[in-house]
Design an enzyme around this catalytic site. Structure first.
Site, PDB file in Angstrom:
ATOM      1  N   HIS A 124       0.867  -1.191   0.000  1.00 37.64           N
ATOM      2  CA  HIS A 124       0.000   0.000   0.000  1.00 37.64           C
ATOM      3  C   HIS A 124       0.903   1.240   0.000  1.00 37.64           C
ATOM      4  O   HIS A 124       2.016   1.192   0.526  1.00 37.64           O
ATOM      5  CB  HIS A 124      -0.839  -0.060   1.282  1.00 37.64           C
ATOM      6  CG  HIS A 124      -1.897   0.979   1.415  1.00 37.64           C
ATOM      7  ND1 HIS A 124      -1.624   2.264   1.799  1.00 37.64           N
ATOM      8  CD2 HIS A 124      -3.243   0.925   1.232  1.00 37.64           C
ATOM      9  CE1 HIS A 124      -2.754   2.953   1.861  1.00 37.64           C
ATOM     10  NE2 HIS A 124      -3.747   2.158   1.516  1.00 37.64           N
ATOM     11  N   ASP A 201       3.276  -4.272   8.061  1.00 32.91           N
ATOM     12  CA  ASP A 201       2.053  -3.475   7.924  1.00 32.91           C
ATOM     13  C   ASP A 201       0.885  -4.431   8.097  1.00 32.91           C
ATOM     14  O   ASP A 201       0.566  -5.204   7.193  1.00 32.91           O
ATOM     15  CB  ASP A 201       2.061  -2.808   6.539  1.00 32.91           C
ATOM     16  CG  ASP A 201       0.694  -2.235   6.152  1.00 32.91           C
ATOM     17  OD1 ASP A 201      -0.275  -2.431   6.910  1.00 32.91           O
ATOM     18  OD2 ASP A 201       0.612  -1.619   5.082  1.00 32.91           O
ATOM     19  N   GLN A 204      -4.293  -4.980   7.085  1.00 26.41           N
ATOM     20  CA  GLN A 204      -5.234  -6.014   6.634  1.00 26.41           C
ATOM     21  C   GLN A 204      -4.963  -7.350   7.321  1.00 26.41           C
ATOM     22  O   GLN A 204      -5.779  -8.268   7.219  1.00 26.41           O
ATOM     23  CB  GLN A 204      -5.133  -6.204   5.115  1.00 26.41           C
ATOM     24  CG  GLN A 204      -5.399  -4.966   4.304  1.00 26.41           C
ATOM     25  CD  GLN A 204      -6.830  -4.455   4.442  1.00 26.41           C
ATOM     26  OE1 GLN A 204      -7.733  -5.190   4.816  1.00 26.41           O
ATOM     27  NE2 GLN A 204      -7.027  -3.186   4.174  1.00 26.41           N
ATOM     28  N   LYS A 227     -10.199  -0.445  10.691  1.00 32.50           N
ATOM     29  CA  LYS A 227     -10.340  -1.630   9.841  1.00 32.50           C
ATOM     30  C   LYS A 227     -10.641  -2.879  10.670  1.00 32.50           C
ATOM     31  O   LYS A 227     -10.757  -3.974  10.136  1.00 32.50           O
ATOM     32  CB  LYS A 227      -9.054  -1.835   9.035  1.00 32.50           C
ATOM     33  CG  LYS A 227      -8.824  -0.743   7.985  1.00 32.50           C
ATOM     34  CD  LYS A 227      -7.585  -1.027   7.205  1.00 32.50           C
ATOM     35  CE  LYS A 227      -7.095   0.171   6.430  1.00 32.50           C
ATOM     36  NZ  LYS A 227      -7.874   0.423   5.199  1.00 32.50           N
ATOM     37  N   CYS A 367      -4.763   2.425  -3.586  1.00 25.23           N
ATOM     38  CA  CYS A 367      -3.506   2.986  -3.042  1.00 25.23           C
ATOM     39  C   CYS A 367      -2.333   2.047  -3.322  1.00 25.23           C
ATOM     40  O   CYS A 367      -1.438   1.900  -2.477  1.00 25.23           O
ATOM     41  CB  CYS A 367      -3.611   3.269  -1.550  1.00 25.23           C
ATOM     42  SG  CYS A 367      -4.794   4.530  -1.140  1.00 25.23           S
TER      43      CYS A 367
END
Ligand code: PMP
Length: 422
Positions: A124, A201, A204, A227, A367
């Site tokens: 991302h 990261d 997700q 999220k 993104c």
């Protein structure tokens, strides 16, 4: 029993009960942001109604209560990630801010001219641009581990890309564009064999795969509250305490200092060194409520349910002529991306027509412009799933897409019902 319980859980999300354009909302944009359950909304309201004050060092009861709520939220987060110490949990605005914090502190301190930062082709922009800008500033080199045609990391290329100049590896746990679950443990092990720290990261990853930072062994892990059924404007950077202690601050002001004089300032310890100014206390409280909510539903149950939805969605999309799924990772979580080749339609056009049917998906480059370029598509339509979605919704989404694409409805001997209907 599981299905009944999940139906009850779904009823805890007030936003899901509404109609859009006269149709019941089918919310499949969860990778962008999830809806919020009643316990999260209530925790935020309760905080503002009863406990609101500024935190730390207030000489009064409300400030003590707000401080206790904030630090309790830190402890809940520590437990959820299985971090060793609460000091390893830094509250930030979200994953984007976590990556920027790291680039400005660890990055500025450790990356010099000729050094390298290794990311991947499927990051991302949030885990891409901060490292690119750092490298431009320092005269360092940003390198990207390639993906294969299925949208999976080419792990076999990793060892050769880790060099004595590599100062950090930054990689997504799960791709927001393709749903690929990356072999982050193998990445951490390979990097650590060479003494290179790893940032994951988890924007997700945490919602779908969960994480145990000690088991994973990563040095830094970030995620966003919004999220994972929590509020917007709050997220977390986990960092190993030894590393955090060696890092300089990045934003300056109140709360992050030890002593301040006209000539010089000494800075506080982690996590406060990295939390300048009044924090988002209500956000942290809401985030902790979201993590507790997730635990109460059961992480394994959520993962099983989402895997079932995703499997069904992939199957149904593959049945529609003219629709092409982008990325075929063997390990997938949360997300399926596709384009409509026949008749040729832009992702935005498809998204807008689905919206007219009350179905919320995302359309665009997600993104991930470098990834889209690598895959040779301008953008995709993305459907992403959460614990409250149902197989009925997946069937309705597939039926609506057939109609958008101009393909007749499916005739199924099992009359469209799929196993595990809920
Ligand atoms: N990384 C990934 C993989 C993401 O999906 C997102 C959000 N789309 C981010 C980072 C950025 O998160 P935020 O906008 O909450 O900072």
């Amino acid at each position: 029993r599981g299905a009944t319980n999940l139906a009850r859980v779904r009823s805890l999300f007030p936003a899901l009960g509404q109609e859009i354009h006269g149709k019941p909302l089918i919310y499949l944009d969860n990778a962008a942001s999830t809806q919020k359950p009643r316990p999260v909304i209530d925790a935020i309201v309760q905080y503002y109604e009863a406990d609101n004050a500024n935190v730390h060092r207030g000489a009064h009861a409300l400030s003590d209560r707000a401080t206790a709520a904030y630090e309790r939220a830190r402890e809940t987060t520590r437990r959820f990630l299985n971090a060793r110490r609460a000091e390893e949990i830094i509250f930030v605005r979200g994953t984007t801010e976590a990556a920027n914090l790291l680039a400005q502190t660890f990055g500025r301190q450790n990356v010099g001219q000729g050094d390298e930062v290794l990311i991947t082709e499927l990051e991302h922009h949030a885990n891409f641009v901060p490292w690119q800008q750092l490298c431009l500033e320092k005269g360092a080199r940003l390198r990207a581990l390639p993906i294969n045609e299925r949208g999976e990391l080419q792990l076999e290329a990793l060892d050769a890309m880790l060099t004595p100049r590599t100062k950090l590896v930054a990689v997504a746990h799960v791709s927001n564009a393709l749903g690929t679950v990356n072999p982050v443990k193998a990445v951490v092990e390979a990097a650590h064999r060479r003494g290179i720290p790893v940032f994951i990261d988890g924007a997700q990853g945490l919602p779908h795969a969960g994480v145990d930072v000690q088991e994973l062994g990563c040095d830094f892990y970030a995620f966003s509250g919004h999220k994972i059924y929590g509020p917007m404007g709050v997220g977390v950077l986990y960092g190993r305490l030894g590393l955090l202690e060696s890092m300089p601050p990045w934003q300056f002001g109140g709360d992050m200092v030890h002593t301040v004089g006209f000539d010089r300032t000494t800075f506080g310890d982690p996590p406060y060194r990295f939390e300048a100014g009044t924090p988002n206390v209500a956000g942290a409280v809401g985030l902790a409520a979201a993590l507790e909510f997730l635990e109460s539903v059961g992480r394994d149950r959520i993962a099983d349910h989402e895997a079932q939805l995703l499997g069904l969605a992939v199957q149904r999309l593959n049945e529609i002529p003219g629709v092409r799924i982008v990325g075929e990772p063997a390990q997938r979580a949360g997300v399926v991306s596709f384009v409509v080749d026949q008749p040729p339609m832009s992702a935005l056009d498809v998204g807008t027509r689905l919206d007219a049917e009350g179905i919320a998906v995302r359309a665009g480059n997600h993104c991930c412009q470098p990834l889209m370029g690598r895959l040779g598509v301008a953008g995709t339509v993305r459907a992403s799933f959460a614990l409250y979605n149902t197989t009925d919704e997946v069937e309705q989404f597939a039926a609506a897409l057939r109609s958008v694409v101009g393909v007749p409805p499916a005739t199924r001997s099992d009359s469209g019902r799929s196993p595990g209907q809920d």
